[in-house]
Scaffold this motif. Structure first.
Motif, PDB file in Angstrom:
ATOM      1  N   VAL A 119      41.773  43.391  41.161  1.00 31.96           N
ATOM      2  CA  VAL A 119      40.927  43.398  39.969  1.00 31.96           C
ATOM      3  C   VAL A 119      41.797  43.456  38.730  1.00 31.96           C
ATOM      4  O   VAL A 119      42.706  44.301  38.633  1.00 31.96           O
ATOM      5  CB  VAL A 119      39.960  44.598  40.000  1.00 31.96           C
ATOM      6  CG1 VAL A 119      39.127  44.635  38.725  1.00 31.96           C
ATOM      7  CG2 VAL A 119      39.051  44.514  41.222  1.00 31.96           C
TER       8      VAL A 119
ATOM      9  N   ILE B  41      33.952  47.770  34.599  1.00 37.42           N
ATOM     10  CA  ILE B  41      34.402  47.151  35.842  1.00 37.42           C
ATOM     11  C   ILE B  41      34.029  48.076  36.994  1.00 37.42           C
ATOM     12  O   ILE B  41      33.834  49.277  36.805  1.00 37.42           O
ATOM     13  CB  ILE B  41      35.928  46.895  35.852  1.00 37.42           C
ATOM     14  CG1 ILE B  41      36.689  48.205  35.670  1.00 37.42           C
ATOM     15  CG2 ILE B  41      36.298  45.865  34.805  1.00 37.42           C
ATOM     16  CD1 ILE B  41      38.146  48.078  35.994  1.00 37.42           C
ATOM     17  N   TYR B  42      33.955  47.497  38.174  1.00 37.04           N
ATOM     18  CA  TYR B  42      33.503  48.250  39.325  1.00 37.04           C
ATOM     19  C   TYR B  42      34.648  48.550  40.282  1.00 37.04           C
ATOM     20  O   TYR B  42      34.537  48.433  41.495  1.00 37.04           O
ATOM     21  CB  TYR B  42      32.355  47.507  40.006  1.00 37.04           C
ATOM     22  CG  TYR B  42      31.108  47.599  39.169  1.00 37.04           C
ATOM     23  CD1 TYR B  42      30.949  46.813  38.035  1.00 37.04           C
ATOM     24  CD2 TYR B  42      30.123  48.528  39.462  1.00 37.04           C
ATOM     25  CE1 TYR B  42      29.830  46.929  37.237  1.00 37.04           C
ATOM     26  CE2 TYR B  42      28.991  48.655  38.661  1.00 37.04           C
ATOM     27  CZ  TYR B  42      28.866  47.852  37.549  1.00 37.04           C
ATOM     28  OH  TYR B  42      27.763  47.981  36.750  1.00 37.04           O
ATOM     29  N   ALA B  43      35.737  48.932  39.679  1.00 37.91           N
ATOM     30  CA  ALA B  43      36.903  49.415  40.402  1.00 37.91           C
ATOM     31  C   ALA B  43      37.457  50.566  39.591  1.00 37.91           C
ATOM     32  O   ALA B  43      37.203  50.663  38.385  1.00 37.91           O
ATOM     33  CB  ALA B  43      37.952  48.314  40.570  1.00 37.91           C
ATOM     34  N   THR B  44      38.188  51.429  40.233  1.00 37.55           N
ATOM     35  CA  THR B  44      38.747  52.586  39.541  1.00 37.55           C
ATOM     36  C   THR B  44      40.137  52.248  39.040  1.00 37.55           C
ATOM     37  O   THR B  44      41.057  52.052  39.843  1.00 37.55           O
ATOM     38  CB  THR B  44      38.819  53.789  40.491  1.00 37.55           C
ATOM     39  OG1 THR B  44      37.512  54.048  41.010  1.00 37.55           O
ATOM     40  CG2 THR B  44      39.339  55.000  39.736  1.00 37.55           C
ATOM     41  N   PRO B  45      40.304  52.176  37.727  1.00 35.63           N
ATOM     42  CA  PRO B  45      41.639  51.875  37.212  1.00 35.63           C
ATOM     43  C   PRO B  45      42.559  53.071  37.362  1.00 35.63           C
ATOM     44  O   PRO B  45      42.115  54.194  37.589  1.00 35.63           O
ATOM     45  CB  PRO B  45      41.373  51.548  35.743  1.00 35.63           C
ATOM     46  CG  PRO B  45      40.119  52.280  35.417  1.00 35.63           C
ATOM     47  CD  PRO B  45      39.320  52.366  36.665  1.00 35.63           C
TER      48      PRO B  45
ATOM     49  N   VAL C 102      41.595  47.220  45.481  1.00 39.00           N
ATOM     50  CA  VAL C 102      40.555  47.987  46.154  1.00 39.00           C
ATOM     51  C   VAL C 102      40.527  47.537  47.611  1.00 39.00           C
ATOM     52  O   VAL C 102      40.319  46.348  47.895  1.00 39.00           O
ATOM     53  CB  VAL C 102      39.170  47.749  45.507  1.00 39.00           C
ATOM     54  CG1 VAL C 102      38.108  48.549  46.259  1.00 39.00           C
ATOM     55  CG2 VAL C 102      39.197  48.130  44.035  1.00 39.00           C
TER      56      VAL C 102
ATOM     57  N   GLU D 165      33.145  51.550  35.540  1.00 40.35           N
ATOM     58  CA  GLU D 165      34.054  52.311  34.686  1.00 40.35           C
ATOM     59  C   GLU D 165      34.193  51.561  33.367  1.00 40.35           C
ATOM     60  O   GLU D 165      34.453  50.360  33.342  1.00 40.35           O
ATOM     61  CB  GLU D 165      35.430  52.441  35.338  1.00 40.35           C
ATOM     62  CG  GLU D 165      35.412  53.087  36.714  1.00 40.35           C
ATOM     63  CD  GLU D 165      35.172  54.576  36.649  1.00 40.35           C
ATOM     64  OE1 GLU D 165      34.599  55.118  37.609  1.00 40.35           O
ATOM     65  OE2 GLU D 165      35.533  55.191  35.636  1.00 40.35           O
TER      66      GLU D 165
ATOM     67  N   TYR E  76      40.318  43.665  47.306  1.00 41.73           N
ATOM     68  CA  TYR E  76      40.051  43.062  45.999  1.00 41.73           C
ATOM     69  C   TYR E  76      41.211  43.357  45.068  1.00 41.73           C
ATOM     70  O   TYR E  76      41.652  44.504  44.953  1.00 41.73           O
ATOM     71  CB  TYR E  76      38.776  43.660  45.383  1.00 41.73           C
ATOM     72  CG  TYR E  76      37.515  42.913  45.692  1.00 41.73           C
ATOM     73  CD1 TYR E  76      36.936  42.973  46.954  1.00 41.73           C
ATOM     74  CD2 TYR E  76      36.884  42.151  44.716  1.00 41.73           C
ATOM     75  CE1 TYR E  76      35.763  42.290  47.231  1.00 41.73           C
ATOM     76  CE2 TYR E  76      35.704  41.472  44.981  1.00 41.73           C
ATOM     77  CZ  TYR E  76      35.157  41.545  46.231  1.00 41.73           C
ATOM     78  OH  TYR E  76      33.996  40.865  46.500  1.00 41.73           O
TER      79      TYR E  76
ATOM     80  N   ILE F 293      38.953  47.774  25.014  1.00 41.99           N
ATOM     81  CA  ILE F 293      40.214  47.124  24.659  1.00 41.99           C
ATOM     82  C   ILE F 293      40.278  47.003  23.148  1.00 41.99           C
ATOM     83  O   ILE F 293      39.369  46.465  22.520  1.00 41.99           O
ATOM     84  CB  ILE F 293      40.311  45.731  25.308  1.00 41.99           C
ATOM     85  CG1 ILE F 293      40.056  45.837  26.809  1.00 41.99           C
ATOM     86  CG2 ILE F 293      41.674  45.113  25.038  1.00 41.99           C
ATOM     87  CD1 ILE F 293      39.803  44.529  27.470  1.00 41.99           C
TER      88      ILE F 293
ATOM     89  N   VAL G 195      41.839  44.597  35.266  1.00 46.43           N
ATOM     90  CA  VAL G 195      41.076  45.540  34.455  1.00 46.43           C
ATOM     91  C   VAL G 195      40.801  44.952  33.082  1.00 46.43           C
ATOM     92  O   VAL G 195      39.773  45.201  32.464  1.00 46.43           O
ATOM     93  CB  VAL G 195      41.876  46.851  34.340  1.00 46.43           C
ATOM     94  CG1 VAL G 195      41.288  47.763  33.318  1.00 46.43           C
ATOM     95  CG2 VAL G 195      41.951  47.531  35.683  1.00 46.43           C
ATOM     96  N   LEU G 196      41.714  44.142  32.612  1.00 49.37           N
ATOM     97  CA  LEU G 196      41.614  43.610  31.255  1.00 49.37           C
ATOM     98  C   LEU G 196      40.447  42.638  31.116  1.00 49.37           C
ATOM     99  O   LEU G 196      39.702  42.683  30.146  1.00 49.37           O
ATOM    100  CB  LEU G 196      42.925  42.913  30.894  1.00 49.37           C
ATOM    101  CG  LEU G 196      43.082  42.443  29.451  1.00 49.37           C
ATOM    102  CD1 LEU G 196      43.089  43.617  28.496  1.00 49.37           C
ATOM    103  CD2 LEU G 196      44.391  41.649  29.299  1.00 49.37           C
TER     104      LEU G 196
ATOM    105  N   ASN H   7      33.238  50.036  43.475  1.00 52.19           N
ATOM    106  CA  ASN H   7      32.484  51.222  43.077  1.00 52.19           C
ATOM    107  C   ASN H   7      31.031  50.872  42.843  1.00 52.19           C
ATOM    108  O   ASN H   7      30.702  49.801  42.342  1.00 52.19           O
ATOM    109  CB  ASN H   7      33.080  51.789  41.784  1.00 52.19           C
ATOM    110  CG  ASN H   7      34.501  52.287  41.990  1.00 52.19           C
ATOM    111  OD1 ASN H   7      34.990  52.327  43.112  1.00 52.19           O
ATOM    112  ND2 ASN H   7      35.151  52.649  40.899  1.00 52.19           N
TER     113      ASN H   7
END
Lengths: 149, 795
Positions: B629, B545-549, B578, A136, B627, A140, B631-632, A132
Motif C-alpha cells: 500500500v 487508507i485501510y492499512a496501518t501505516p 499487509v 486511517e 498487499y 498530506i 500511503v501517499l 483494516n
C-alpha cells in the motif's frame, strides 16, 4: 468340411468369447463360398437356436446373421466373420496407443466420459486476515515536518 | 561436506516415483532424511528392500503402519516380471517420496542446494537440521523460562531419555520425530531427532532456531508430567543398590520412608524406585518381609490389586511376600501425609507409594530452576494438544514469530507446518544427552557467534552442514519430473521520501477535528495570518487508507509556513505491507473434476474486485496474499503468491486504490478581509503570485458586511466503492456436481494415453492409433479389426 455351431451370449466387441452348446456338422463344400461372409446350406435338425459358427477350414469364427429353413432339416446359414475372435492372438500382440481403458491409473486427462450436472456448488475459502476494517486518516501537507518529538 | 551427501542421480533415484523397478535404496532414503532433503510426513512413502524372492523390509510388512518416524508403509505391489536385481520374481515394494520445497537447483552451479526462504525480518532461512530430542526438550524448557544445570543429571542421568519421553503418546511421538536415533556413548541414553529450522541474519550472523509447534507442545506436556514447571517436584534420592535376585528389574534410587504408626512408633520403609520391563516405573517397599510394588501408570492388570488416588493422581500397587531382605538405607524424607496426625500402618504403604511417585513438599527438581523475570507455563495440561492451545495463549509471540514451512503431500495438497522460535541449550553435539541452559535464556534466544559458547556455535555449524551443498549437476532428461521449482524474486518496495517538500501525517479523528478547528478558527487575528499564508494551498490532500501505516514520530501539523500546533503522528515510510495470510487449495475430487472446465477459481480482493485465476496454476497449492500500500496515494498492489512443489512465486498481481478521498473546503477569506482593508481581487489569484508580499489593492471588491465567504471544494470526492466492500480476500471456488454412471468405465473406459499392446489390458480398451502387425487377415478384415479397436473392444 466341418462347421461347428455354438450359442454365444457375450458382447460382439469382446475379443475372446465363450462358446457354448457346440455341435459339429460335417459335409462337403459344394458351391462357392465367401470366407468373410459365407452362406452355407447345412442338413441338420433344428439349428435355429445357434448364433455363432466356426469353420476350421477357413480358420475363422462367424456371427450367424440369418438362418433360413429351406425344408425339413435343411437350413441356409448366412454369417459374417468375427475378426476379433478369429485373430485374437495376433490382435493381442498388436501395439496400440490406448485412448480409453477400464484399467488406468490416469484420472487427470480430459475426455467426454466426464459427466456433470449443469448445477455447480460454490465453496468459499477465506484468507485469515486482510486490510483494516476501519480506515486511517492520512493528511498530506507541503513544507515538511516541523518539530519532531 | 557430510559423508552422507548424495549425488544428484542418487537424489533423483530417491525422489522420483519408482514403478516396476527395484525397491528404493533404503540407505539413500535414510541419508536423505538425515540431510533434511525429505520432510517426513504422514502417509508418504515406504521403505523396503528387495532380496531375491523374499522381501526384507526395513519394517515388517505384516505389521500395518510400520513407520520410520512419521513415514508409513504406503503400498506393496507384487510383480511377476523379473527385475534388474536378479531374475527371480518376488514382492517388490514401491512408493514415492516427495521432493521437499527446501531444495532447488542452483542455475549457476547445477547443484542441489537448500533454497533460501526469507525468515523473519532480515534473516534468511538456511535450512533444516536434525536436533536430538534431549537438546530439543532442553530447548523447550529454556524457552519456557527454566534453567538446567548439571546437577539435574547427578540423580537423573537419563532425565531426557527418549524412551520415557515417547511414552506420553507414542503415536504423536512418531509423527513429530523424523526417525533418526542417537545414543549417548557415555550414558547409553537414547534419543530421537526433531527437524529444526534455522535462520541467520546475513549481517550479524545471529541465528534463530525454530521447531515445530506440535513437537514443542509435546515436550512441554512431557515436562509438565515430570513436574519441571511445578513447585512440588518428584524427589528421587539415594544411591544405587543391587536388586533382589528374584526380580527382573533395573534397580535405582532407594530411599527410606519414615512415618509414625497408630502405636506412636516410628517405622521405616526402605523404598526403592525401579524400572521393570513392562512398567514405566515403580518401587519396592521393604519392611520386614513385605514387598510392595507400585506402578505409576494407569493399569488395572495383574499383579496390581490396590490403588490409591490423591490429588487426581493414582498409584497402583500390590503386596507380595517374597524375596530376601534388603539393606536399610539411611536417607529419610518427610512424609507428605504427616500433618501432625498419626498415620496408620495401612495408610503408610499407599502414602509411601504415592509420595515416592508423585513427589514431596520439598522443593523443585535439583538442577532445574527458573530464569529471572521469565514467563513459566501455568497449569499446563499433560495432553499435548491441550498444552499447545494453552501455550499459544500464554506465549502468543512465539506463534506470531513463527515460520510457516509448507510440505507437499502425496495427494497433492500442501501441509503447512508451523515452526516457532526456540532457545537452544548449551550443547556440543547430538550425542550429548545432558544439555544445560548455559547463558541461553528465554529473553535471548539468538545464537550470537560473538558471544555464545563456542561449543554451541560449533554445534550449530555442524547441524547446518547437514544440508547438501556439493551435489553433481544434472543432465537433461526425457522424462522430467512432474513437479516444478524456482521462485520469483522478492519484491522490494522503494524507499526514501522528499521529506522537506511534503509531510505525511497520520492523525486521529480528534486530531483532525482539532486541525479543522484551527483551520476554520473564527479568530480575526488567526485569519489575518492565514491571508498571507493560505493554509488551504498547502494542504495537498486528506484521505483514509485501510492499512496501518508505520509512524515515525509525532509532530505538529505544519501547512506551508503555518504551524497549527495540532499534534499528530507523522509518517516517513511511504509503503507498507499487509499480510493477508495463506490458504491451502486442495483437490476435492482427486481427478480431472478439480480442474477446468469443471472447476473454476476466482479471487476477491479488497479494493480491487474479483479476479479469475487459472485453476491449473493454483490447485493443490498454498496461496498467499500480501498487499503493498502506498500511503501517499492509496495505490495498492495485491500480490498473489502460489507455492506448489518446489516452486513459490508471485503469479498474479492486481492493482487498485484503497484510499477514500475527503473533500477539503477552501474558503476565500479575501472576500471578508478586503472590504475592511480595502483589498480587492481574488484571494487565490493574488496570493498565488506573491503571497504575503503582494501589494494590497485599494478599493473593496465586495462590501465587507455583504460579503460571503466563497467556499470551493478542492479535489474530487471520488470515494471508493471498495471501502464499502469486504476487507478480507477470499477464494470463490465453483465445483461441479458430477454425474458419473456406476461402473461407467466398464462401458466407455477412462481417458488415458499409453503405448502398449492389446493383451496388456483387460476390460474395455479403445485405441487412438493401431499398428496391425503380424495379423494375417484379408484387407477387409484388417479394416474391420482397426475399426473395432478404434471403437473400443473388451479385451
Amino acid at each position: 468340411m466341418q462347421i461347428r455351431l455354438y450359442t454365444m451370449d457375450e458382447e460382439k466387441n469382446k475379443l475372446e468369447k465363450t462358446l457354448n452348446d457346440e455341435i459339429i456338422l460335417n459335409g462337403n463344400l459344394r458351391a462357392e463360398c465367401s470366407v468373410i461372409n459365407p452362406v452355407i446350406v447345412v442338413e441338420a435338425e433344428n439349428i435355429s437356436n445357434y448364433n455363432y459358427m466356426y469353420i476350421p477350414q477357413f480358420g475363422r469364427y462367424y456371427f450367424i446373421n440369418d438362418i433360413v429353413s429351406i425344408r425339413t432339416d435343411l437350413w441356409r446359414v448366412t454369417a459374417t466373420v468375427d475378426v476379433l475372435m478369429s485373430f485374437k492372438d495376433d490382435i493381442k500382440n498388436c501395439p496400440i496407443i490406448v485412448s480409453d481403458a477400464l484399467s488406468t491409473d490416469e484420472t487427470y486427462m480430459q475426455g467426454s466420459q466426464w459427466q456433470t450436472s449443469v448445477k455447480t456448488k460454490t465453496d468459499i475459502l477465506n484468507f485469515p486476515s486482510g486490510l483494516n476494517d476501519t480506515g486511517e486518516y492520512i493528511l498530506i501537507t507541503s513544507g515538511g515536518v516541523a518539530s519532531v518529538s | 561436506m557430510s559423508a552422507n551427501a548424495l549425488t544428484l542421480s542418487e537424489y533423483l533415484e530417491v525422489v522420483n516415483p519408482v514403478t516396476g523397478q527395484v525397491a528404493l535404496n533404503v540407505n539413500k532414503v535414510t541419508n536423505a532424511i538425515n540431510l533434511g532433503l525429505i520432510e517426513p510426513s504422514e502417509g508418504q512413502a515406504l521403505i523396503s528392500q528387495y532380496s531375491g524372492r523374499t522381501v526384507t523390509p526395513i519394517y515388517d510388512a505384516t505389521t500395518a503402519r510400520q513407520t520410520i518416524g512419521s513415514w508409513q508403509y504406503a503400498q506393496e505391489v507384487t510383480y511377476t516380471k523379473p527385475n534388474t536385481i536378479n531374475s527371480n520374481a518376488g514382492t517388490v515394494s514401491r512408493g514415492t517420496i516427495n521432493k521437499p520445497i527446501s531444495t532447488t537447483i542452483d542455475p549457476n552451479t547445477g547443484k542441489v542446494v537448500a533454497r533460501e526462504v526469507v525468515g523473519k525480518g532480515s534473516r534468511v532461512l538456511t535450512g533444516i537440521a536434525n536436533v536430538a530430542s534431549w537438546a530439543a526438550a532442553a530447548s523447550v524448557g529454556i524457552t519456557l523460562g527454566k534453567t538446567i544445570d548439571g546437577l539435574l543429571y547427578n540423580a537423573n542421568p537419563d532425565f531426557f531419555d527418549s524412551i520415557g519421553m515417547s511414552s506420553l503418546n507414542p503415536e504423536t511421538w512418531a509423527s513429530i520425530t523424523n526417525g533418526i536415533d542417537y545414543t549417548d556413548p557415555i550414558t547409553g541414553t537414547a534419543a530421537s531427532a526433531f527437524n529444526f529450522l534455522f535462520d541467520i541474519d546475513p549481517d550479524t550472523g545471529e541465528t534463530q532456531a525454530y521447531m515445530r509447534d506440535d513437537a514443542f507442545a509435546y515436550l512441554a506436556a512431557w515436562m509438565q508430567v515430570q513436574d519441571v514447571f511445578n513447585p512440588i517436584q518428584r524427589v528421587i534420592e539415594g544411591e544405587l543398590s543391587v536388586a533382589p535376585a528374584s526380580y527382573p528389574i533395573v534397580y535405582h534410587h532407594p530411599i527410606t520412608y519414615t512415618y509414625i504408626n497408630t502405636s506412636n512408633q516410628i517405622k521405616n520403609y526402605s523404598l526403592s524406585v525401579f524400572y521393570q520391563a513392562d512398567a514405566k516405573c515403580g518401587f519396592i517397599a521393604r519392611s520386614g518381609t513385605s514387598l510392595i510394588y507400585v506402578q505409576c501408570t494407569d493399569t488395572h492388570s495383574s499383579p496390581y490389586n490396590y490403588r490409591f488416588t490423591y490429588n487426581n493422581k493414582t498409584v497402583y500397587y500390590r503386596y507380595s511376600n517374597y524375596g530376601s531382605a534388603v539393606q536399610n538405607f539411611s536417607r529419610t524424607v518427610t512424609p507428605l501425609f504427616y500433618d501432625g496426625h498419626l498415620a496408620g500402618d495401612s495408610n503408610a504403604v499407599k502414602h509411601a507409594a504415592w509420595e515416592l511417585i508423585y513427589g514431596t513438599k520439598s522443593g523443585a527438581i535439583e538442577g532445574i530452576g527458573t530464569q529471572p523475570n521469565a514467563t513459566v507455563p501455568q497449569n499446563l495440561s499433560s495432553d499435548p494438544a491441550t498444552a499447545q492451545q494453552q501455550l499459544q495463549q500464554q506465549y502468543p509471540d512465539l506463534w506470531n514469530d513463527a515460520i510457516d514451512y509448507p510440505v507437499l503431500q502425496p495427494n497433492g495438497t500442501v501441509t503447512n507446518y508451523k515452526y516457532i522460535p526456540v532457545t537452544l541449550p548449551d550443547v556440543s553435539s547430538n550425542t550429548q544427552a545432558q544439555p544445560t541452559s548455559g547463558s541461553q535464556t528465554q529473553q535471548s534466544p539468538l545464537i550470537d557467534p560473538a558471544t555464545s559458547p563456542q561449543n554451541l556455535v560449533q554445534y550449530l555449524t555442524d547441524l547446518l552442514q547437514q544440508n547438501p551443498t556439493e551435489l553433481q549437476p544434472t543432465e537433461p532428461s526425457d522424462n522430467p519430473t512432474d513437479t516444478g521449482e524456482g521462485s520469483s524474486p522478492v519484491p522490494v518496495p522503494p524507499t526514501g521520501a522528499a521529506s522537506a517538500l511534503w509531510a505525511i501525517y497520520h492523525p486521529t479523528q480528534s486530531e483532525i477535528d482539532s486541525f479543522g478547528a484551527w483551520l476554520w478558527s473564527p479568530s480575526f487575528i488567526d485569519q489575518i495570518a492565514k491571508i498571507f499564508n493560505n493554509p488551504m494551498e498547502s494542504i495537498i490532500g486528506l484521505h483514509k487508507i485501510y492499512a496501518t501505516p508505520v509512524d515515525a514520530g509525532t509532530s505538529t501539523i505544519v501547512v506551508g509556513y503555518l504551524d497549527s500546533q495540532v499534534s499528530s503522528a507523522y509518517i516517513t515510510q511511504q509503503y507498507v505491507d499487509v499480510d493477508c495470510g495463506s490458504v491451502n487449495l486442495a483437490e476435492q475430487f482427486g481427478n480431472v473434476f478439480d480442474y477446468a472446465p469443471f472447476t473454476s477459481v476466482k479471487l476477491y480482493l479488497p479494493f480491487i474486485g474479483i479476479a479469475s485465476l487459472d485453476v491449473a496454476e493454483v490447485m493443490r497449492s498454498t496461496i498467499s496474499i500480501s498487499y503493498g500500500v502506498d500511503v501517499l496515494t492509496g495505490a495498492c498492489l495485491a500480490r498473489v503468491t502460489v507455492a506448489r512443489d518446489a516452486n513459490s512465486s508471485i503469479l498474479y498481481q492486481f492493482a487498485g486504490n484503497c484510499a477514500v478521498q475527503y473533500p477539503l473546503s477552501m474558503g476565500s477569506y479575501m472576500g471578508i478581509v478586503s472590504s475592511i482593508l480595502g483589498v480587492a481581487g481574488s484571494a487565490v489569484a493574488t496570493f498565488a503570485s506573491g503571497g504575503s508580499l503582494a501589494p494590497l489593492a485599494i478599493g473593496a471588491a465586495n462590501a465587507a458586511f455583504g460579503a460571503h465567504t466563497s467556499v470551493q471544494n478542492s479535489g474530487n470526492f471520488s470515494g471508493n466503492a471498495g471501502a464499502m466492500g469486504g476487507k478480507k480476500p477470499y477464494l470463490i471456488i465453483e465445483r461441479p456436481q458430477t454425474r458419473m454412471a456406476d461402473s461407467q468405465e466398464t462401458y466407455v473406459g477412462a481417458p488415458t494415453n499409453y503405448n502398449s499392446v492389446v493383451g496388456d489390458y483387460s476390460g474395455y480398451v479403445r485405441a487412438s492409433s493401431v499398428h496391425l502387425e503380424g495379423v494375417t487377415a484379408t484387407d477387409t478384415e484388417l479394416d474391420m479389426i482397426q475399426a473395432l479397436l478404434e471403437g473400443g473392444i473388451l479385451a
